[in-house]
Design an enzyme around this catalytic site. Structure first.
Site, PDB file in Angstrom:
ATOM      1  N   HIS A 131       0.837  -1.198   0.000  1.00 16.49           N
ATOM      2  CA  HIS A 131       0.000   0.000   0.000  1.00 16.49           C
ATOM      3  C   HIS A 131       0.873   1.249   0.000  1.00 16.49           C
ATOM      4  O   HIS A 131       1.880   1.304   0.716  1.00 16.49           O
ATOM      5  CB  HIS A 131      -0.904  -0.012   1.245  1.00 16.49           C
ATOM      6  N   SER A 132       0.507   2.217  -0.831  1.00 17.86           N
ATOM      7  CA  SER A 132       1.126   3.539  -0.811  1.00 17.86           C
ATOM      8  C   SER A 132       2.643   3.453  -1.025  1.00 17.86           C
ATOM      9  O   SER A 132       3.112   2.813  -1.957  1.00 17.86           O
ATOM     10  CB  SER A 132       0.782   4.231   0.515  1.00 17.86           C
ATOM     11  N   LEU A 133       3.428   4.068  -0.148  1.00 16.56           N
ATOM     12  CA  LEU A 133       4.882   4.060  -0.285  1.00 16.56           C
ATOM     13  C   LEU A 133       5.459   2.655  -0.203  1.00 16.56           C
ATOM     14  O   LEU A 133       6.529   2.383  -0.758  1.00 16.56           O
ATOM     15  CB  LEU A 133       5.511   4.950   0.793  1.00 16.56           C
ATOM     16  N   CYS A 182       4.597   0.180  -1.815  1.00 12.71           N
ATOM     17  CA  CYS A 182       4.731  -0.345  -3.177  1.00 12.71           C
ATOM     18  C   CYS A 182       6.092   0.008  -3.761  1.00 12.71           C
ATOM     19  O   CYS A 182       6.733  -0.824  -4.415  1.00 12.71           O
ATOM     20  CB  CYS A 182       3.620   0.217  -4.066  1.00 12.71           C
TER      21      CYS A 182
END
Length: 623
Positions: free
Chosen positions: A289-291, A293
């Site tokens: 999720h988010s950063l 990734c």
């Protein structure tokens, strides 16, 4: 069946039930370093509710029970039903506890009484009224659980594990990834029981909490933070600061190693407790999720900012060679080139010697089957690193298949942090809509691999009344009017009731799922279709001229003609709700992925794909 006290351990859960208060089996409490999760050994249970007694009291009762009744036989059958009240039957043994006491009327008739003052008064009054002590205020206890253990009383063998990686904000809310993973696991269980109960694949979701162990700058940032609006500043320091840490050459490696080591540690721990997982070909996927990734991607590919620096130096050397130089500059440049060449040769020889003596372990101890990105800014990071579209249509352009078999990018239409990946592979996919994720309760959805690419509405949202009017007059390649929409796709929210009914009619051919603003009404006649085709051809030309978008090969139905296409679709978009506010969704959508049943079905569809295909093939063979 006749049992003797003191030999009950052989009866498994019937005598001793292990109550695991864990969100995730097989891995246990070692995942959490900041929070301890109790593991209770239940021996004595309360009648009716079958809740275990506190472990300390349970151990004292068990010890007293064995000392007093060891070797005595129980009833003919191990019946968990409450027998008739022991009216007039005196206790043959008692045990005083800190707040309670226990009376044994027989080897299998045990009652717990509270020693609180109010309980003593109530007991005295009811006994004077003729009620027995046990029936008036006693709570019957059972040694062992209500159900007898069987060999099948165990979770199915896990064949696919999913590591769930968090993004920013974990420092602000420690343990949040544990709760988010629990929500994702619960929704996946519901979907698994409903749609995949006949498959052998069992998926287990495991949280990866990598942020809390990192020290980074210590408290330096906190010490330089002003005191005004301190709450807001602390929130930003605990969330958005992670992005700045990752872009810092000083702390980036610490974040990467933190996640890498935690992934390998959890995988090793899981395999040690599930030794058959690797033997039976268990698979591993990652949901980030988010950063998270971006960090996961860099771990898998081994990307390092030093590469960019080397490319920059090489580019500067090329520029130096092109410009005019004096004889002395040319001589010094040649010496520098020879020295660098010699240095590279020595480094290669040194690395060769190290490689021959010490085999470098892989970055990850497992092969990633699927890499699911949720609300991911990965595309922005790749674009800023110089990744540009190619012409192959292969995932290998950004993530080689040898590293990860499948890359899937999931995002909500209004998530401000999420970006698309497909236009980084083929540029014209910026004009093709992402694949719409099916609703979980859709009957007979069209398989994702059979969904044809369709065009976006390339018009921007109007900023004035004049713009709106000019957009509305642009001809459409359909028999329905153009709906003004954001740049990346059409939502069911704006289609309207008439379009929904029309799309439902063609949904029979498309599984009831794939429809866009290019869908026609079910009442369209063949003559109207011909007119629509002619209008579409003319309208497309005008549209290309007006908007300034280069024309792409397509049919009048709005689907892309088979020219250069992606091998597999990568961008998948959640559907907006019928009454969903975009402004509110922009605030909440980035954290709304965890409990989505649509996403749970999507994840399981791809992770159970091979088993589903094998099952369908066997069913066809049987028919």
């Amino acid at each position: 069946m006749r049992l003797e006290v003191g030999r009950l351990q052989a009866c498994g859960a019937q005598a001793h039930a292990i109550v695991l208060l864990l969100d995730f089996p097989d891995v246990g409490g070692e995942i959490l370093k900041t929070e301890k999760i109790p593991v209770m050994r239940g021996q004595w249970f309360i009648d009716g509710t079958w809740q275990p007694l506190e472990e300390e009291e349970s151990n004292l009762i068990e010890q007293e029970h064995l000392n007093r009744f060891r070797g005595q036989q129980l009833q003919e059958s191990f019946d968990m039903e409450v027998s008739k009240p022991v009216d007039g039957k005196e206790a043959i043994h008692s045990l005083k506890l800190s707040r309670n006491h226990v009376d044994w009327h027989s080897v299998d008739e045990v009652y717990l009484y509270s020693d609180a003052t109010t309980s003593k008064i109530a007991r005295t009054v009811t006994q004077k009224l003729g009620f027995s002590k046990a029936s008036s205020s006693g709570t019957r206890l059972h040694r062992g659980y209500v159900e007898e253990a069987t060999l099948e009383d165990k979770p199915p063998q896990t064949s696919h594990i999913v590591f769930v990686v968090h993004g920013i904000g974990q420092k602000m809310d420690q343990g949040r990834i544990i709760k988010n993973t629990a929500m994702m696991r619960d929704t996946a269980r519901k979907i698994e029981e409903k749609y995949f109960s006949n498959l052998a694949t069992h998926v287990e979701f495991l949280p990866v909490e990598w942020r809390s162990k990192l020290t980074l700058d210590g408290d330096t940032v906190d010490s330089i933070t002003p005191d005004k609006v301190r709450g807001l500043r602390d929130m930003l320091n605990s969330s958005a600061m992670d992005i700045m840490y990752y872009t810092s050459p000083l702390y980036r490696d610490e974040l990467v190693k933190g996640l890498q080591q935690e992934l390998n540690r959890l995988y090793t721990l899981f395999c040690s407790r599930n030794p058959e997982f690797e033997e039976k070909g268990g698979k591993v996927s990652i949901v980030s999720h988010s950063l998270g990734c971006v960090i996961t991607y860099d771990i898998m590919t081994g990307w390092n900012p030093v590469r960019l620096y080397e490319q920059l130096l090489q580019k500067e050397e090329e520029e130096l060679e092109d410009r005019w130089m004096s004889y002395e500059e040319q001589r010094l440049l040649e010496e520098l080139y020879i020295t660098k060449q010699r240095l590279r040769e020595i480094e290669e020889r040194l690395h060769g010697l190290k490689a021959s003596t010490i085999s470098k372990p892989p970055v990850l101890k497992f092969k990633v089957e699927n890499f699911f990105c949720m609300g991911s800014p990965l595309a922005v990071f790749l674009a800023l690193r110089g990744i540009r579209p190619g012409n192959s249509g292969s995932q290998d352009h950004i993530l080689p298949r040898t590293i990860c078999n499948r890359l899937l990018n999931i995002f909500h239409p209004t998530d401000p942090v999420a970006y698309r990946l497909e236009p980084l592979i083929l540029k014209h996919y910026s004009n093709i809509s992402p694949v719409q994720i099916h609703w979980y309760n859709t009957a007979n959805p069209l398989p994702y691999e059979h969904m044809k690419p369709s065009f976006l509405n390339p018009t921007k949202e109007p900023t004035s009344v004049t713009d709106s009017e000019s957009v509305s007059t642009v001809p459409s390649p359909t028999t329905s009017p153009v709906m003004v929409r954001r740049h990346y796709g059409e939502s069911i929210t704006n289609i309207g009731k008439a379009s929904i009914l029309g799309a439902a009619s063609i949904g029979k051919g498309l599984g009831g799922m794939l429809f866009s603003r290019f869908g026609r009404s079910s009442t369209t006649t063949p003559q109207t279709l011909e007119t629509g085709k002619d209008g579409a051809e003319g309208g497309d030309d005008k549209k290309a001229t007006t908007v300034g978008t280069p024309p792409l090969p397509h049919s009048s139905s709005g689907f892309l003609e088979p020219t250069v296409e992606l091998e597999h679709r990568i961008d998948f978009e959640l559907r907006e709700g019928l009454v969903e506010s975009r402004y509110w969704s922009a605030v909440t959508s980035h954290t709304a992925y965890w409990s989505s049943l649509d996403i749970a079905l999507f994840l399981l569809t791809f992770m159970c794909k091979h088993d589903q295909e094998d099952t369908d093939k066997s069913n066809l063979d049987t028919i």
